[in-house]
Design an enzyme around this catalytic site. Structure first.
Site, PDB file in Angstrom:
ATOM      1  N   ASP A  24      39.235 -25.925  41.489  1.00 25.89           N
ATOM      2  CA  ASP A  24      37.817 -25.968  41.104  1.00 25.89           C
ATOM      3  C   ASP A  24      36.955 -25.073  41.995  1.00 25.89           C
ATOM      4  O   ASP A  24      37.484 -24.316  42.827  1.00 25.89           O
ATOM      5  CB  ASP A  24      37.360 -27.433  41.136  1.00 25.89           C
ATOM      6  CG  ASP A  24      36.379 -27.760  40.024  1.00 25.89           C
ATOM      7  OD1 ASP A  24      35.612 -26.880  39.627  1.00 25.89           O
ATOM      8  OD2 ASP A  24      36.405 -28.918  39.565  1.00 25.89           O
ATOM      9  N   ASP A  76      31.579 -26.915  31.871  1.00 24.81           N
ATOM     10  CA  ASP A  76      32.366 -28.013  31.295  1.00 24.81           C
ATOM     11  C   ASP A  76      31.974 -28.319  29.856  1.00 24.81           C
ATOM     12  O   ASP A  76      30.796 -28.335  29.504  1.00 24.81           O
ATOM     13  CB  ASP A  76      32.132 -29.287  32.109  1.00 24.81           C
ATOM     14  CG  ASP A  76      32.977 -29.328  33.362  1.00 24.81           C
ATOM     15  OD1 ASP A  76      33.444 -28.268  33.795  1.00 24.81           O
ATOM     16  OD2 ASP A  76      33.156 -30.422  33.910  1.00 24.81           O
TER      17      ASP A  76
END
Lengths: 471, 471, 471, 471
Positions: free
Chosen positions: D149, D209
């Site tokens: 991430d 996202d």
């Protein structure tokens, strides 16, 4: 302020440039030649190159100036243990110097390809970090021209300084070989190449890859034509997309360093004859390299007669080397099936005081268009000699070789006695000085200071004229 | 928060600035002078400079404040073996210090030019990597002003830090010479110059090059006026294009560091008289340098009377040094042939409590326009003294020298007994303190707290007023 | 993926955060206090600070939570020979520690100001390159809070990494002093501060400076509200401009690190009461710091009753620390004189399971507006408990202190027996736990799963509600 | 030029790629599996993973290819004194290698998560500066896949080079372990990841996202779908938003390196069945990873039959590995409640010469749509074999498992005798070679060179076809 030669209509300039306008002495006019990519992609071989070169020579294109034969990607089979590049033995059984020799013996120049990355775009070894040894490889194999791509560059872009350093490494390496090698950047205009390209190279691509469509937007070329600083160049960019991106960039190109609008799609795909004429004219006019992308062994007669149109090539090879300027643009309601429809007027100065102009119709209907001296000499002030003169109008396509003659040449694989221009015998510069009529089109009228130049421009087409002072 | 002096209408400020507002003590008001580029480009010589200086002096422009005579690009013939710059012997047979001496003897200041690149824009040797020796060259030749360009910069731009370092190198080098040299950046606003220019320089260009058009978009100036952070400054930017780019930047300029909107095109090209007045007024109002771009030996009477309009120059040279703010803008349907048509209102505070305002009409028809105190004192709150006062309105162009007088001056090469303002004899600051009427225009009315200021503004023109508290 | 606490409506989360949510343990709720800049700018002094602090205390604002008294720019008179900052002796005759002592004795916290540049914005010495000695100066003078500005930063911005390093230097220096100092970045959102601010600081400005206008565009704040990554923050940004820029950024703020929308303009300038309520409500709801920008010695009664509205402050100081989200926005035709007219709906979760919502009317006419549970619980799925419940609606402004009471407090310089909330006596957290009615507004109705919440929102105004599960 | 395999319709390509198309040999087709984040967020445990894996296996999803079980954020409880990561003992009482062993014993592959930052997005220890020890931790615990991430990255982004270096550090560290570990970047497309991702990784997220909405714009996903180079990726991006961002990026993905459009929301939230089919089809077609985001223990029958639709999975797992291209898009007036309404046509080549096409209807009404061979084979020239052939049309959803069968499988926790495809027994590649009908949908008609393919596409739905040359 910016590049000097663009100001010459503003003032009587007595000075000469303080430094050579070409960083390595090459590229005094835009390069001309043939590149295999647009038609053959990775399907390359010694035979393809040599057969193509022979054909280019036989049908007169070499003598028209198309002298660089450029082998694009996919020629390699890797590196030796000590790092030297190796040509694919199946494709090039006699090695690259054999190709070079053949080409040189036939008065061609030899171009090869690499990428400023870990791999080439097709996944072969790239030259990033191998600049010196690869430059030596190219030089020792008789290479005269390097097309240098941008794939797999390890994130080394995103600021002009970052890209500059990466491309300068090969520039320095080429210089170090001592061999004069035309250096052609292919970094898709990334990081505002036009600002720094001429410092280190002879030409630079300024957009994503071309494809044979006149106006069709493609999702793979995501920046529209007004986005000159596109972060995602992509490919499948239409002719008008690239032309619009190039419009402001003419001011940063000139003798020794050219904006490269990508290979010519004349004779590739399904462009109409009007589209091919417009494409070729505009590439010539903005001083893009003229690099044939078609298979010259399967060329339509009409496409041949476009590639061989000497009066248009003479615009491209004009010694002044000043790209034309887009003077105006308008949207028109006659849009095509892709929703595109734009008309434009371009104009540019030539070395002998002539002026080249283009009326471009991107709409889907033939269209009456006009212009006048104020638009043509857009940088002149009222009262100037240019605006006060009468000018004769020469249609640069009116003297095009007819289809029968072209077909004859292609069928016979020989120019025969057709009057195709021969720049080997008489350079464009000398031909213009001698007023060779093949370089000037056909006079179709004239325009006075208060007059209007009227014409009808076909859909997706061009009216392309050279203006000469009336005597 | 941002620069202090812009907040003064919000609060009674008793503090003084903690540091000198000019990094080198120069540029307390915007520079005034003449630069050869816009008319003569590379056609420079000792004779041009000295003749021009003499003329500037004789027709009273020097005494109006135009004291910097700036030699632009193309003066060089290279470097000596040990790297020292050499002036072109044909153009400057007596060397640069001879020019400097002549200018200094006549109370002019001498400006020269280089570029923070490998070459100047016209291809002469640039100063990148030669900052110290070149600064020494300029200082030792009596240079008082350096215009420092941005061509051939080897990709050293693209982030503020990158450009800052490149331009700071020359700033440090100039400081090191010990000679006070006005440092004028010409990096076209690249990398948000307005944020860091005042740290190291006295003025900075904030756009691509100007050209003598009021609104015409040109493909070579690809960013429109709202794009203050243009990645491609280009050239041939119109007056309105540059003005709109400058609109937000006033807050970052002030005493010692000015936004440079480029040389004045008054008397260059085919601008109308209304356009020239608007151009000159707006450059004055936003505190741009006032640098004549015209050939003063062939100046129209009307252009002369613009350059010599002391009441407008006094706005520019006001000791407060606060650029005016664009208070509003609207598109109007009366667009010109380029599709442009915008009206704007600008206002700015002056040192003595007066306020300068401009009603600007970019449309192609004369237009009634109006404003009121709430707009004029756009940073004041209800109930403030400014909004509660009556104000007299002075037209800053009403006392313009008439054409006959101007023609006389130009024809006789002498001011004679015309009442042209003489800032050598009485500075603008002192003249304003003494209420010299030539510095205040002509009273045409007044406005009360609830009143409306009505006027009709010509097409591509301006109404330009100074408001003084009614007594 | 992004910050965890925003996903809690998606899944039953049993984990706790792995690391402290505040880098230095401070800022568990947004800071509250007073800053002199918006009203007094550089007109600072010991007397101003101490008088203001006394007043804040006496009229109950300190006990409402406004505990930071922040001295902004212009307090310095330079550095000593060995580099230590020196407070201006005229403004602060007893030094800064005297101020700190007075404030601390009265249970205030003391904030000071510097800039991550060569100078502060007003031209006083900046801390760039002096981080350690200046942090020591602040710590040794009892400073509890540093506002750290961005002027004269030597071009050290333009990439997140560049700005991060510059601001981290002071973060490290503050940590090194050992004194807990709230670190408040003021770099105007440059270089996407929201991405890295919480690593090194407790809050960060995310736009150019505010000014007391609700919607007016100002040329000095050139980026409109949708441009979250503005290269030119400027100043004179309207309330709606800043709010729109902040809309996406809530996801990057939370406990320990807050988006700072700039000081409150309640009681500054000419905002209407509806505008001031909307401004205060939205700043509270997005968890901006609540820093009074007004002169508390000349506060309107209506502005006082806004600053003291505990039910709104309780939203801001809610322990969950989740900024509300803008659920929708629409343009409306009822635009104001600046051409602006936008309605919006915002919603956000609270610590005890309540939800706060705002119906915001940026148009110039009162407007019926409505919403429903699907919009209110915009992150819940069909069938969730939230969407299946009935909710009571509490108007967070209905229990506002009336003007007479406010006027009494201001006139008597004492809260007297007015029921102003006292967070010193009972924290917001504890008060909410005890259901103190002053923290919950007034119940005005309820809404069922299929119901509609209808209300009429004034022009440039807000309907601001807390929803509590019906019992 | 760009990636080779996209040019194959232009030329007969005899060459093979010069280098492995995968940097580490993994990812020859897009990864398939399950990730806990979209449903469970931080609520992770050994039991969740193992129960889920068992269920995936029992209901046949593993044999359909979903083999990666990916543990997302929140598994850690910190580091040991010497820096080794430690799994949370409450959530994972037997350590991570116990999970790995269980998964491996059941022929699953094990994925874990970290962040190229100081902390993970949920605030657990990140791997920035710990790359080697953390890679060793993952390798020694039997991890086969790393999702990496981008939170808390200390400002180390903003230029491709900056992000590249940060992500390359982990790539090198993973390689150094000697264990083959699929490397999945999750930097949200920042810094043009598609340009450099395949150099160092097997897949890369290219947007913020996803959330389970088909078209709803959310203020937390501030860039609309045409902004491929979004400076603020955010989250809560709709399916169409992400798809549009991905449209140009297919050209930069291929065997070994895939654009990751984020986990599948099929069975999450309140998407309609048509929306879920469109979502799954498009993710398959653009060669996104197919990673289940739903709770497989609470799966609707209809969602199960989407995840198990082998003819669609076969498109995704096609050995050619070429993402489909968006051929056209149009706005339609039938917009939904969010003002969105766009129709699109996509097409892409398959390994065996078939072609996959999608007619996508983003409007809120069922809509007749059509296409033809010129659009389907958008890269072919007139006269090509593709354009001259007849093609059979196979509906890739017509052979979908019926709801009763799906419900049976889910209720019985066993595939039983349902004819669910088993890729363990027969790979997609081999199944296609053997013409397994479950991989090809159902023939519904054919189209000739001059014909039109007509269909009606449901609102927020898709028509998804495979074209096979008629025999």
């Amino acid at each position: 302020m910016f590049l000097l030669y663009l100001f010459t209509s503003f003032a009587a300039v007595s000075g000469v440039l303080g430094s050579s306008p070409s960083y390595n002495g090459l590229g005094l006019t835009p390069q001309m030649g043939w590149d295999n990519w647009n038609t053959f992609a990775c399907d390359v071989s010694e035979q393809l190159l040599l057969d193509t070169a022979d054909r280019i020579s036989e049908i007169g294109l070499k003598d028209l100036g198309y002298t660089y034969v450029i082998l694009d990607d996919c020629w390699s089979s890797g590196r030796t243990a000590n790092g030297t590049l190796v040509a694919d033995k199946e494709k090039f059984p006699n090695g690259m110097s054999h190709v070079a020799d053949h080409l040189h013996n036939n008065n061609f120049l030899f171009g090869m390809y690499s990428s400023a990355g870990e791999y080439t775009c097709a996944g072969y070894p790239g030259s990033l970090g191998h600049e010196e040894e690869d430059a030596e490889f190219f030089a020792s194999n008789g290479v005269d021209y390097l097309k240098y791509d941008n794939c797999y560059n390890k994130g080394q872009f995103g600021a002009p300084e970052t890209s500059y350093k990466r491309y300068k490494a090969m520039s320095d390496a080429l210089n170090k070989t001592g061999r004069p090698i035309f250096y052609s950047l292919c970094n898709w205009g990334q990081d505002l190449t036009f600002y720094w390209g001429s410092d280190i190279a002879n030409s630079w691509r300024m957009s994503g890859d071309i494809y044979p469509q006149f106006t069709r937007p493609d999702s793979r070329c995501p920046c529209d034509g007004d986005q000159f600083d596109c972060a995602y160049a992509g490919f499948h960019c239409s002719i008008m997309n690239i032309l619009n991106k190039a419009a402001p960039m003419g001011q940063n190109a000139g003798i020794g360093g050219w904006n490269d609008l990508d290979n010519l799609e004349v004779g590739v795909g399904n462009l109409t004859d009007d589209e091919e004429k417009a494409h070729f004219s505009m590439w010539a006019m903005v001083k893009s390299p003229l690099v044939i992308g078609a298979d010259v062994n399967h060329l339509k007669a009409s496409s041949y007669s476009i590639y061989s149109q000497a009066s248009v090539i003479a615009i491209n090879q004009d010694p002044k080397g000043v790209p034309a300027t887009r003077v105006w643009r308008h949207q028109v309601p006659q849009t095509d099936k892709y929703g595109q429809g734009e008309i434009q007027f371009w104009s540019g100065p030539l070395d002998n005081g002539d002026q080249v102009i283009a009326l471009l119709n991107g709409g889907n209907k033939p269209r009456p268009m006009n212009t006048n001296l104020e638009e043509i000499f857009f940088d002149s002030y009222l009262g100037s000699e240019q605006l006060s003169s009468n000018w004769d109008i020469y249609d640069l396509w009116a003297n095009r070789v007819d289809n029968a003659t072209s077909a004859n040449i292609l069928n016979n694989n020989s120019v025969g006695n057709a009057t195709i221009y021969n720049a080997t015998a008489l350079s464009y510069k000398d031909g213009m000085a001698k007023n060779d009529t093949r370089l000037f089109g056909t006079k179709i009228g004239s325009i006075s200071p208060d007059g209007l130049l009227n014409t009808t421009v076909p859909a997706h087409g061009i009216a392309f004229y050279r203006l000469r002072r009336s005597t």
